[in-house]
Design a protein around this motif. Structure first.
Motif, short mmCIF file in Angstrom:
data_model
loop_
_atom_site.label_atom_id
_atom_site.label_comp_id
_atom_site.label_asym_id
_atom_site.label_seq_id
_atom_site.Cartn_x
_atom_site.Cartn_y
_atom_site.Cartn_z
N UNK A 148 36.50 13.56 67.51
CA UNK A 148 36.69 12.16 67.89
C UNK A 148 37.37 12.12 69.25
N UNK A 149 36.91 11.22 70.10
CA UNK A 149 37.50 11.00 71.42
C UNK A 149 38.08 9.60 71.49
N UNK A 150 39.36 9.50 71.83
CA UNK A 150 40.04 8.22 72.02
C UNK A 150 40.21 8.02 73.53
N UNK A 151 39.49 7.03 74.08
CA UNK A 151 39.51 6.76 75.52
C UNK A 151 40.57 5.72 75.83
N UNK A 152 41.41 6.00 76.84
CA UNK A 152 42.47 5.07 77.20
C UNK A 152 43.54 5.02 76.13
N UNK A 153 44.05 6.19 75.76
CA UNK A 153 44.89 6.33 74.57
C UNK A 153 46.32 5.85 74.74
N UNK A 154 46.74 5.52 75.95
CA UNK A 154 48.08 4.98 76.15
C UNK A 154 49.16 5.90 75.62
N UNK A 155 50.06 5.33 74.81
CA UNK A 155 51.15 6.11 74.25
C UNK A 155 50.76 7.02 73.11
N UNK A 156 49.49 6.94 72.66
CA UNK A 156 48.99 7.89 71.68
C UNK A 156 49.10 7.48 70.23
N UNK A 157 49.54 6.24 69.94
CA UNK A 157 49.76 5.86 68.55
C UNK A 157 48.46 5.78 67.75
N UNK A 158 47.36 5.34 68.39
CA UNK A 158 46.08 5.27 67.69
C UNK A 158 45.59 6.66 67.33
N UNK A 159 45.62 7.57 68.28
CA UNK A 159 45.16 8.94 68.02
C UNK A 159 46.00 9.61 66.94
N UNK A 160 47.30 9.40 66.98
CA UNK A 160 48.17 10.01 65.97
C UNK A 160 47.90 9.42 64.58
N UNK A 161 47.69 8.13 64.51
CA UNK A 161 47.39 7.51 63.21
C UNK A 161 46.11 8.07 62.62
N UNK A 162 45.06 8.18 63.44
CA UNK A 162 43.80 8.70 62.93
C UNK A 162 43.93 10.15 62.46
N UNK A 163 44.64 10.96 63.23
CA UNK A 163 44.83 12.36 62.84
C UNK A 163 45.60 12.46 61.53
N UNK A 164 46.62 11.64 61.38
CA UNK A 164 47.43 11.68 60.15
C UNK A 164 46.64 11.20 58.94
N UNK A 165 45.89 10.11 59.09
CA UNK A 165 45.13 9.58 57.96
C UNK A 165 44.09 10.56 57.49
N UNK A 166 43.39 11.19 58.42
CA UNK A 166 42.37 12.15 58.03
C UNK A 166 43.01 13.34 57.31
N UNK A 167 44.13 13.83 57.83
CA UNK A 167 44.81 14.96 57.18
C UNK A 167 45.29 14.57 55.79
N UNK A 168 45.79 13.36 55.63
CA UNK A 168 46.27 12.89 54.33
C UNK A 168 45.12 12.78 53.33
N UNK A 169 43.93 12.48 53.84
CA UNK A 169 42.75 12.38 52.98
C UNK A 169 42.07 13.73 52.75
N UNK A 170 42.64 14.79 53.33
CA UNK A 170 42.05 16.12 53.15
C UNK A 170 40.76 16.31 53.91
N UNK A 171 40.60 15.60 55.03
CA UNK A 171 39.38 15.65 55.82
C UNK A 171 39.64 16.31 57.17
N UNK A 172 38.64 16.99 57.69
CA UNK A 172 38.81 17.75 58.93
C UNK A 172 38.38 16.92 60.13
N UNK A 173 39.35 16.55 60.94
CA UNK A 173 39.10 15.73 62.12
C UNK A 173 39.88 16.30 63.30
#
Length: 245
Positions: A62-87
């Motif tokens: 997944x590519x997050x364009x214009x990620x700013x402070x990074x909160x969106x990218x961090x949320x997506x990475x955490x949610x996928x890891x919590x769901x046991x999915x590889x992202x």
């Protein structure tokens, strides 16, 4: 309340000023996660559009364009890891201040930040399964928007999801009232109101969206500009092909 009949394309957000106060900017980046939790619809986008594409057995990029402070990218990475999915998530932003803030946090597995433009990744021949942005479109003029969408198509082998605010009087009033008691020591409120003034309506964004792109309305006062990579037909077995003289 300002007139919202047309996009305020000449309005400038304070945080886009390279000389704005550094500490106030840092607090703005820190507060984005609270604002995005309410207005970005990110959790819904993850559940509806991203999670069904993920697997516990194989990596999805997944590519997050214009990620700013990074909160969106961090949320997506955490949610996928919590769901046991590889992202694996790559988050890019050309602003050195945003990159410095994002990379100052503890690293997360599968997440990396890069100071870059989407065109840099196109030039490098990079491809991703999912390409997205959050609250980027309203920053762009017509030529910049067109360039971003071309880059997005070239970068994605799956789906593109560009989410943004929809300009509307109730959105302006609601954000103004809802943020009035909060974020006094950041640019959140002032820049958020400017962002709404700069944003598209559904009709405006639909009018400039290239063929193959769709615009949908989401709650609260959000637009989603989407593109799906064309399906690649499987190659026919040699014995099933016809040869024409």
């Amino acid at each position: 309340m300002p007139r919202l009949r047309e996009r305020a394309v000449d309005a400038v957000e304070i945080m886009d000023d390279p000389h704005c106060d550094a500490e106030t900017l840092r607090r703005t980046y820190a507060n984005f996660r609270y604002v995005n939790a309410v207005v970005s619809g990110l959790r819904h986008t993850y559940r509806r559009d991203i999670r069904p594409r993920l697997s516990a057995a194989t990596d999805t990029s997944l590519l997050d364009i214009g990620s700013g402070g990074g909160d969106v990218a961090r949320s997506l990475a955490r949610w996928a890891a919590r769901d046991g999915l590889r992202l694996t998530v790559r988050a890019i932003d050309p602003d050195a201040r945003a990159h410095a803030y994002a990379t100052a946090h503890p690293p997360l597995p599968g997440l990396d930040f890069r100071r870059a433009l989407s065109s840099d990744l196109v030039a490098a021949g990079e491809r991703y399964d999912i390409v997205l942005s959050n609250h980027v479109l309203h920053h762009l003029n017509g030529a910049e928007l067109g360039a971003l969408l071309v880059d997005s198509e070239r970068l994605s082998r799956g789906i593109v999801l560009h989410g943004d605010i929809e300009r509307a009087p109730l959105a302006y009033l609601g954000f103004g009232l809802g943020t009035w008691p909060f974020f006094r020591r950041s640019f959140i409120r002032a820049d958020g109101l400017t962002s709404i003034r700069r944003s598209f309506t559904w009709r405006e964004l639909s009018a400039v969206a290239p063929p193959g792109w769709t615009v949908t309305r989401e709650v609260p006062y959000r637009l989603m500009l989407c593109w799906q990579a064309p399906a690649v037909a499987p190659a026919q077995p040699a014995e099933g092909r016809r040869v024409h003289a």
